[in-house]
Scaffold this active site. Structure first.
Site, PDB file in Angstrom:
ATOM      1  N   ASP A   1       0.865  -1.282  -0.060  1.00  0.00           N
ATOM      2  CA  ASP A   1      -0.168   0.106   0.071  1.00  0.00           C
ATOM      3  C   ASP A   1       0.813   1.269   0.090  1.00  0.00           C
ATOM      4  O   ASP A   1       2.243   1.020  -0.064  1.00  0.00           O
ATOM      5  CB  ASP A   1      -1.166   0.094   1.313  1.00  0.00           C
ATOM      6  CG  ASP A   1      -0.362   0.087   2.428  1.00  0.00           C
ATOM      7  OD1 ASP A   1       1.028   0.176   2.577  1.00  0.00           O
ATOM      8  OD2 ASP A   1      -0.830   0.216   3.609  1.00  0.00           O
TER       9      ASP A   1
ATOM     10  N   CYS B   1       3.008  -3.436   3.945  1.00  0.00           N
ATOM     11  CA  CYS B   1       2.178  -2.301   4.376  1.00  0.00           C
ATOM     12  C   CYS B   1       2.843  -1.579   5.659  1.00  0.00           C
ATOM     13  O   CYS B   1       4.093  -1.687   5.774  1.00  0.00           O
ATOM     14  CB  CYS B   1       0.842  -2.761   4.464  1.00  0.00           C
ATOM     15  SG  CYS B   1       0.697  -3.755   6.066  1.00  0.00           S
TER      16      CYS B   1
ATOM     17  N   THR C   1       2.699  -1.780   8.865  1.00  0.00           N
ATOM     18  CA  THR C   1       3.202  -2.852  10.024  1.00  0.00           C
ATOM     19  C   THR C   1       3.308  -4.105   9.379  1.00  0.00           C
ATOM     20  O   THR C   1       3.993  -5.189   9.802  1.00  0.00           O
ATOM     21  CB  THR C   1       2.116  -3.077  10.955  1.00  0.00           C
ATOM     22  OG1 THR C   1       0.732  -3.322  10.183  1.00  0.00           O
ATOM     23  CG2 THR C   1       1.712  -1.866  11.672  1.00  0.00           C
TER      24      THR C   1
ATOM     25  N   HIS D   1       9.752 -24.023   9.747  1.00  0.00           N
ATOM     26  CA  HIS D   1       8.696 -24.810  10.100  1.00  0.00           C
ATOM     27  C   HIS D   1       7.483 -24.528   9.252  1.00  0.00           C
ATOM     28  O   HIS D   1       6.445 -25.532   9.371  1.00  0.00           O
ATOM     29  CB  HIS D   1       8.499 -24.246  11.494  1.00  0.00           C
ATOM     30  CG  HIS D   1       9.697 -24.725  12.586  1.00  0.00           C
ATOM     31  ND1 HIS D   1       9.435 -24.787  13.997  1.00  0.00           N
ATOM     32  CD2 HIS D   1      10.748 -25.393  12.529  1.00  0.00           C
ATOM     33  CE1 HIS D   1      10.381 -25.264  14.543  1.00  0.00           C
ATOM     34  NE2 HIS D   1      11.271 -25.727  13.579  1.00  0.00           N
TER      35      HIS D   1
ATOM     36  N   HIS E   1       7.001 -31.390  10.289  1.00  0.00           N
ATOM     37  CA  HIS E   1       6.247 -30.167   9.850  1.00  0.00           C
ATOM     38  C   HIS E   1       5.100 -30.254   9.021  1.00  0.00           C
ATOM     39  O   HIS E   1       4.199 -29.559   8.527  1.00  0.00           O
ATOM     40  CB  HIS E   1       7.101 -28.971   9.686  1.00  0.00           C
ATOM     41  CG  HIS E   1       8.010 -28.933  10.625  1.00  0.00           C
ATOM     42  ND1 HIS E   1       7.785 -28.082  11.851  1.00  0.00           N
ATOM     43  CD2 HIS E   1       9.315 -28.883  10.802  1.00  0.00           C
ATOM     44  CE1 HIS E   1       8.720 -27.778  12.775  1.00  0.00           C
ATOM     45  NE2 HIS E   1       9.787 -28.461  12.113  1.00  0.00           N
TER      46      HIS E   1
END
Ligand code: RB5
Length: 151
Positions: A8, A67, A69, A100, A135
């Site tokens: 963004d 973005c 965060t 993982h 995993h």
């Protein structure tokens, strides 16, 4: 490897840096926007969805979504089947997300991570292999949950 990048307005400068880095490193790169020319505030779900849909449909191999965060991009990306997106911020979370979780989209917060560090986290993410083993069963369960919840 074909890599998509999306952001963004809050992530657009870091996205441009990432785009340039990936091109110089000889990856095939697809830019899903927002354009660096854009001066408007935009909605992160629009750009996250463009990237995540193509990854989900096998049109790109990996994605980097940015973005302010990394959180909004990550929430949206994980709405798409076959996407395993993680918001990472340091070497440990970056490495573990590959080893993982076999992540195929890396989410970064342009306002949370130093931009030069972000580039080195991307190098780490791209060069770290999934460990497999125990995993695999966990990823199989994620795929099963997707089947139950997505049409
Ligand atoms: C935009 O101000 C900001 O909300 C966005 O970039 C992102 O951080 C959302 O998760």
């Amino acid at each position: 490897m074909k890599i998509g990048v999306a952001s963004d307005h809050a992530g657009v400068e870091l996205k441009q840096m990432v785009y340039d880095f990936l091109c110089v490193a000889d990856y095939e790169v697809v830019d899903y926007g927002v354009s660096i020319e854009s001066t408007q505030s935009v909605d992160y779900p629009d750009y996250a969805a463009l990237l995540a849909r193509d990854l989900s449909e096998g049109k790109i191999d990996r994605g980097i979504a940015i973005c302010g965060t990394g959180i909004g991009m990550c929430i949206v990306a994980n709405k798409f089947p076959k996407v395993r997106a993680a918001n990472v911020w340091d070497e440990f979370t970056t490495r573990m997300s590959r080893v993982h979780n076999d992540t195929n989209i890396m989410c970064l917060g342009a306002r949370a991570v130093n931009h030069h560090r972000a580039i080195s986290l991307i190098q780490l993410w791209l060069s770290t292999e999934y460990e497999g083993g125990r995993h695999d069963e966990r990823l199989r369960k994620i795929a099963q949950i997707e089947k139950q919840n997505f049409k």
